[in-house]
Design a protein around this motif. Structure first.
Motif, PDB file in Angstrom:
ATOM      1  N   GLU A 285      -8.217  -1.047   8.400  1.00 40.52           N
ATOM      2  CA  GLU A 285      -6.802  -1.231   8.076  1.00 40.52           C
ATOM      3  C   GLU A 285      -6.637  -2.314   7.003  1.00 40.52           C
ATOM      4  OE1 GLU A 285      -4.298   0.447   8.731  1.00 40.52           O
ATOM      5  OE2 GLU A 285      -2.618  -0.882   8.268  1.00 40.52           O
ATOM      6  N   GLU A 286      -7.483  -3.341   7.112  1.00 39.08           N
ATOM      7  CA  GLU A 286      -7.426  -4.422   6.137  1.00 39.08           C
ATOM      8  C   GLU A 286      -7.743  -3.905   4.729  1.00 39.08           C
ATOM      9  OE1 GLU A 286      -9.684  -8.729   5.480  1.00 39.08           O
ATOM     10  OE2 GLU A 286     -10.103  -7.506   7.268  1.00 39.08           O
ATOM     11  N   GLU A 287      -8.805  -3.066   4.670  1.00 38.28           N
ATOM     12  CA  GLU A 287      -9.170  -2.460   3.386  1.00 38.28           C
ATOM     13  C   GLU A 287      -8.046  -1.562   2.879  1.00 38.28           C
ATOM     14  OE1 GLU A 287     -14.022  -2.232   4.127  1.00 38.28           O
ATOM     15  OE2 GLU A 287     -12.808  -0.406   4.159  1.00 38.28           O
ATOM     16  N   ARG A 288      -7.423  -0.832   3.814  1.00 34.42           N
ATOM     17  CA  ARG A 288      -6.354   0.074   3.415  1.00 34.42           C
ATOM     18  C   ARG A 288      -5.258  -0.699   2.664  1.00 34.42           C
ATOM     19  NH1 ARG A 288      -1.539   2.461   4.745  1.00 34.42           N
ATOM     20  NH2 ARG A 288      -1.095   1.013   6.435  1.00 34.42           N
ATOM     21  N   LEU A 289      -4.946  -1.870   3.194  1.00 35.42           N
ATOM     22  CA  LEU A 289      -3.878  -2.656   2.579  1.00 35.42           C
ATOM     23  C   LEU A 289      -4.284  -3.197   1.212  1.00 35.42           C
ATOM     24  CD1 LEU A 289      -2.499  -4.550   5.705  1.00 35.42           C
ATOM     25  CD2 LEU A 289      -1.449  -2.641   4.444  1.00 35.42           C
ATOM     26  N   SER A 290      -5.496  -3.782   1.140  1.00 37.36           N
ATOM     27  CA  SER A 290      -5.889  -4.412  -0.124  1.00 37.36           C
ATOM     28  C   SER A 290      -6.159  -3.360  -1.204  1.00 37.36           C
ATOM     29  CB  SER A 290      -7.116  -5.311   0.081  1.00 37.36           C
ATOM     30  OG  SER A 290      -8.188  -4.551   0.601  1.00 37.36           O
ATOM     31  N   VAL A 291      -6.893  -2.316  -0.830  1.00 41.56           N
ATOM     32  CA  VAL A 291      -7.198  -1.266  -1.818  1.00 41.56           C
ATOM     33  C   VAL A 291      -5.918  -0.528  -2.201  1.00 41.56           C
ATOM     34  CG1 VAL A 291      -8.443   0.883  -2.223  1.00 41.56           C
ATOM     35  CG2 VAL A 291      -9.574  -0.991  -1.027  1.00 41.56           C
TER      36      VAL A 291
ATOM     37  N   GLN B 246      -2.934  -1.653  -2.237  1.00 36.34           N
ATOM     38  CA  GLN B 246      -2.106  -2.466  -3.129  1.00 36.34           C
ATOM     39  C   GLN B 246      -2.625  -2.419  -4.569  1.00 36.34           C
ATOM     40  OE1 GLN B 246      -1.966  -6.569  -2.060  1.00 36.34           O
ATOM     41  NE2 GLN B 246      -0.399  -7.065  -3.585  1.00 36.34           N
ATOM     42  N   LYS B 247      -3.951  -2.504  -4.696  1.00 41.71           N
ATOM     43  CA  LYS B 247      -4.562  -2.459  -6.029  1.00 41.71           C
ATOM     44  C   LYS B 247      -4.260  -1.108  -6.695  1.00 41.71           C
ATOM     45  CE  LYS B 247      -7.041  -4.451  -9.167  1.00 41.71           C
ATOM     46  NZ  LYS B 247      -6.611  -5.762  -9.713  1.00 41.71           N
ATOM     47  N   ALA B 248      -4.420  -0.024  -5.904  1.00 37.46           N
ATOM     48  CA  ALA B 248      -4.168   1.321  -6.440  1.00 37.46           C
ATOM     49  C   ALA B 248      -2.731   1.412  -6.957  1.00 37.46           C
ATOM     50  CB  ALA B 248      -4.430   2.370  -5.368  1.00 37.46           C
ATOM     51  N   GLN B 249      -1.822   0.859  -6.186  1.00 36.22           N
ATOM     52  CA  GLN B 249      -0.416   0.894  -6.574  1.00 36.22           C
ATOM     53  C   GLN B 249      -0.174   0.096  -7.851  1.00 36.22           C
ATOM     54  OE1 GLN B 249       1.644   2.956  -4.599  1.00 36.22           O
ATOM     55  NE2 GLN B 249       2.688   2.765  -6.565  1.00 36.22           N
ATOM     56  N   GLU B 250      -0.855  -1.063  -7.956  1.00 34.60           N
ATOM     57  CA  GLU B 250      -0.737  -1.875  -9.166  1.00 34.60           C
ATOM     58  C   GLU B 250      -1.202  -1.116 -10.406  1.00 34.60           C
ATOM     59  OE1 GLU B 250      -1.893  -6.071  -7.094  1.00 34.60           O
ATOM     60  OE2 GLU B 250      -2.885  -5.630  -9.025  1.00 34.60           O
ATOM     61  N   ILE B 251      -2.356  -0.471 -10.252  1.00 39.65           N
ATOM     62  CA  ILE B 251      -2.891   0.299 -11.387  1.00 39.65           C
ATOM     63  C   ILE B 251      -1.913   1.423 -11.738  1.00 39.65           C
ATOM     64  CG2 ILE B 251      -4.810   1.710 -12.218  1.00 39.65           C
ATOM     65  CD1 ILE B 251      -6.587   0.281 -10.111  1.00 39.65           C
ATOM     66  N   GLY B 252      -1.418   2.082 -10.699  1.00 41.29           N
ATOM     67  CA  GLY B 252      -0.464   3.169 -10.906  1.00 41.29           C
ATOM     68  C   GLY B 252       0.773   2.696 -11.671  1.00 41.29           C
ATOM     69  N   ASP B 253       1.335   1.593 -11.234  1.00 37.51           N
ATOM     70  CA  ASP B 253       2.529   1.056 -11.896  1.00 37.51           C
ATOM     71  C   ASP B 253       2.250   0.736 -13.356  1.00 37.51           C
ATOM     72  OD1 ASP B 253       3.810   1.280  -9.507  1.00 37.51           O
ATOM     73  OD2 ASP B 253       3.718  -0.857  -8.991  1.00 37.51           O
TER      74      ASP B 253
ATOM     75  N   ASP C  79      -2.375   8.658  -4.553  1.00 34.55           N
ATOM     76  CA  ASP C  79      -2.417   9.454  -3.329  1.00 34.55           C
ATOM     77  C   ASP C  79      -2.961   8.592  -2.180  1.00 34.55           C
ATOM     78  OD1 ASP C  79      -2.574  11.228  -1.303  1.00 34.55           O
ATOM     79  OD2 ASP C  79      -3.864  12.684  -2.331  1.00 34.55           O
ATOM     80  N   ASP C  80      -2.064   7.853  -1.557  1.00 35.05           N
ATOM     81  CA  ASP C  80      -2.490   6.970  -0.462  1.00 35.05           C
ATOM     82  C   ASP C  80      -2.117   7.572   0.899  1.00 35.05           C
ATOM     83  OD1 ASP C  80       0.217   6.708  -0.624  1.00 35.05           O
ATOM     84  OD2 ASP C  80       0.224   4.568  -1.078  1.00 35.05           O
ATOM     85  N   ASP C  81      -1.941   8.868   0.938  1.00 33.75           N
ATOM     86  CA  ASP C  81      -1.606   9.563   2.176  1.00 33.75           C
ATOM     87  C   ASP C  81      -2.681   9.309   3.245  1.00 33.75           C
ATOM     88  OD1 ASP C  81      -1.054  11.340   4.182  1.00 33.75           O
ATOM     89  OD2 ASP C  81      -0.743  13.057   2.864  1.00 33.75           O
ATOM     90  N   PRO C  82      -2.315   8.666   4.359  1.00 32.69           N
ATOM     91  CA  PRO C  82      -3.334   8.354   5.374  1.00 32.69           C
ATOM     92  C   PRO C  82      -3.775   9.580   6.182  1.00 32.69           C
ATOM     93  CG  PRO C  82      -1.156   7.635   6.113  1.00 32.69           C
ATOM     94  CD  PRO C  82      -0.968   8.198   4.745  1.00 32.69           C
TER      95      PRO C  82
END
Lengths: 500, 500
Positions: free
Chosen positions: B320-326, B328-335, B347-350
């Motif tokens: 879960e910790e990785e899910r949050l950090s990775v 967030q990074k994915a979202q940053e790159i996306g933005d 695509d962060d669909d769990p």
């Protein structure tokens, strides 16, 4: 051209006859180059200027739908007749106005060269040209929705639909019209209801902020609901002739279509449930609303946010030399405004004189006009004319260019406020039925009156006055009273009006 | 899923059977979420991903039309049957495939509750659902055009049309399809002809530069012309199964429709003349062409310029910790990519695992994939995967972000070049009829052969091989020869192929 209103400053409004407005409308829609009648009864041709306006309406709406998670798709034009019949109220609501395809081939008589549907090419099942797409879409949703994970499903389509009209009017009532229709599926009634209201808010905001048309948000009475809906929400406005217009509707469909098309989902507890639905739409009718909200004796008036041309620049010259220098300056100003994101047209057509152009662009409702002549060139100034007030003033060119975006915002706001004041004046609170009758007969308008909540009273008033309940306002003045017709108790006023 | 091609590097092409491609196509269109069959025979539902692709196709085309002075408008869906009959060839060309509206009301049997067209609501004149709009538009042009000053009149409309199809295929041949149809009016034959060719150039450029589909520009033989045209120009391409596809057509209509609808203008000498016309269109069929130009065993492949999603970012995590950090990074790159104007999806669909997502986005043809996991987070790197070559490589994150626009351009070019090489390999020059027959039977492809110019020879070859003359190329290899079928003299090779 019919003289309709005395030149209006912000606060004036002349009550005028419905017939005069009607004639003005028919004339102005064609003369402004928005639309014309097609050779097929009840259908219209949307001309380039009208289409450009429709594109300006589509863009912000489409963005608002996307921003709230909706996706566009496209469903077929034709609906099998049997589909329409699956939801009993739905078919009843649309049966009287459906165009039906029965044949798929033309036959030419070899002798007379007459053409006719080929009797040997009759469809096994007739097809209805969609009057609305709930049935074909819910048939598809049956395959798209299996589990709660597939919900909500938020779909919109931009499409043409057909409803046979007995009394067609350009934009307001046409057999074929263009619209967007949203169709959404949800896991709970609560969520679907929220969606219907969220869309109503989007419609309200768009119509008020872009079209500068004030609306009342409300709920329809059962007899005025969409065929197949559990609840119909509406935004209603009042036009310059005192008649009401439904500008957009959003329906909570309950589980009616899910049941008719057997659309169930597995909830998180692994139980099968029927899906909850909404549908909602606005159409090219909004263009009719726009014209009948802001027009005057010179023509239509377009709010800057949706005007295909926000600023027209008319160069004025006598000699060929002046034509070149003034023309060049006009083009420069035009380019500069365009770079600022303003929709601008430089009308340097040598076939027409400036006076003709002034009239033409006033007729077409362009919010601001800049006129520039040889003298202005020397003084670096420009004459600015406001369409909606008729004001004119000369400004230093640089100041005018700088102020222009601000002026456009002011016009947008001014049009809304003017319409708002007009509607306030056209809105009457009464508790006396004879007064209501006189008001409706003599000037129309919104009548806020108490109603006992029964369809019988609603029908009786409709038959006697021609007015329907446009809506039960969502934000009512909670006020106990007695029904204007029966004297029975009522908990709030509802909105009566004669309507398009 | 059917294995279609071996994984392709730039240069490979495996000849495969038409049937295998056909099965692959039907499956892939639905699985990639582009479209599905509607319950009305021959009609399709365009799903959100397919619609998003159509919007990407519409935008640059619409811009190109505007940039060349065309205006959008909208004409009615229905055409009176008698209109279609006014131009003799036109009605002959479309009679076999017209949907005809004959009734305007539904009747419900009070006993059985069965619904049917109301026999008392039969139209006096049946209406044809437009298969194309020349007739209704030229009827309107009669009022729009009075003088040479009204010309040229350059109109386009985006609309749905209906042509009954015996062998429907999603996108390629559907009873209802969406298209744009341009209709222009000119003072001289020369100018109209130039317009038809100018539009052909716009089509060529769009299809090659945006869809990455190589085309051959040419002219149709008289027997393959649009019904009512004097000259039909076409862009033809060849698909992975060796079958040709007409991707767009532009017609010089001469004065045929002006005469049929009596449209004349006053020339500068004050003489009345008939107006000259063109019409032209491309449709949702382009999506079929796209799929059958670039697909492979993993799914469709979309060229970056029209891909609704150009880059997909897949975050990879265990805890879960990785899910949050990775995440967030994915979202940053996306933005960040979005701000650069790149169409990106994170695509962060769990609900799904990374492997499932990789397959899904490959199926849907997204040109580039970025995958980022916890280790990448530490090293500030990212794994980049190219859809069309299958290559994968890890890059420093900042370098990847910087290179991304460039990579997209390279992919666009690479897809075009790969398709071009494929078509070159599938194009055969032959002077021997038996060889042509064998080629057409065994692998299809373009056959460049000499033809004697007669419809009789054209028909004989069509009947014997199933191949038609797709076009007489506009830039022919001027080369004298002898007709492959009759041996009679010929001045240039023409393009034969089996076609969709």
């Amino acid at each position: 051209m019919i003289l309709l209103l005395t030149p209006t400053k912000y606060t004036e409004f002349m009550p005028i006859s419905m017939q005069a407005v009607s004639d003005w409308y028919n004339e102005i829609v064609e003369r402004a180059g928005l639309a014309e009648h097609a050779p097929v009864r009840g259908c219209m041709i949307i001309k380039p200027y009208g289409w450009a306006l429709w594109e300006q309406i589509q863009r912000p709406l489409d963005e608002a739908f996307r921003a709230t998670g909706h996706q566009n798709a496209y469903f077929p034009l034709f609906i099998p007749l049997s589909f329409l019949a699956r939801e009993a109220q739905h078919v009843e609501g649309f049966a009287q106005e459906c165009a039906i395809v029965t044949h798929y081939r033309i036959k030419t008589d070899p002798d007379t060269r007459q053409v006719a549907p080929d009797p040997e090419a009759e469809l096994e099942e007739p097809l209805v040209v969609r009057p609305t797409s709930e049935t074909i879409i819910w048939h598809a949703f049956r395959n798209w929705i299996k589990s709660y994970r597939d919900l909500p499903l938020l779909i919109n389509q931009w499409a043409n639909v057909v409803r046979w009209e007995k009394r067609p009017r350009l934009f307001l009532r046409t057999a074929e019209f263009l619209w967007q229709e949203g169709h959404t599926a949800h896991a709970t009634a609560e969520e679907a209801l929220q969606e219907a209201l969220r869309i109503l808010d989007i419609y309200e905001r768009f119509v008020q902020e872009y079209l500068a048309i004030p609306v009342v948000k409300g709920r329809k009475t059962p007899s005025e609901r969409f065929a197949g809906a559990v609840e119909t929400f509406t935004i209603e406005t009042l036009l310059i002739d005192g008649k009401a217009l439904q500008a957009g509707t959003s329906h909570f469909l309950g589980q009616n279509f899910a049941k008719a098309f057997d659309v169930k989902f597995l909830n998180p507890k692994n139980e099968l449930e029927y899906v909850w639905a909404t549908s909602w739409g606005v159409s090219t009718r909004l263009i009719g609303a726009l014209i009948l909200s802001h027009g005057d004796e010179k023509g239509i008036i377009l709010p800057p946010r949706v005007a295909p041309i926000q600023v027209v620049i008319v160069p004025i010259w006598r000699t060929e030399e002046e034509r070149l220098s003034v023309g060049q300056k006009a083009q420069e100003i035009g380019d500069r405004l365009q770079r600022q994101g303003i929709r601008v047209k430089v009308d340097d057509d040598p076939q027409h004189r400036p006076g003709w152009k002034f009239n033409e662009w006033e007729l077409r409702g362009v919010p601001l006009r800049l006129a520039i002549g040889p003298k202005d060139l020397q003084t670096e100034s420009v004459e600015v004319a406001w369409r909606h007030t008729g004001e004119k003033q000369t400004y230093p060119l640089s100041a005018a260019i700088e102020q222009l975006p601000h002026w456009l915002e002011t016009i947008q706001k001014g049009l809304f406020e003017r319409a708002q004041k007009r509607i306030q004046r056209q809105t009457h609170y009464t508790d006396v039925y004879s007064e209501m009758q006189t008001l409706l007969e003599e000037q129309g308008g919104f009548i806020m009156a108490h109603w006992d909540g029964t369809p019988e009273t609603e029908l009786a008033i409709k038959q006697e006055t021609g007015a329907t309940i446009r809506c039960i306002p969502l934000e009512p003045s909670e006020e106990k009273g007695r029904c204007i017709y029966t004297g029975r108790p009522s908990s709030c006023r509802v909105l009566f009006a004669k309507a398009y």
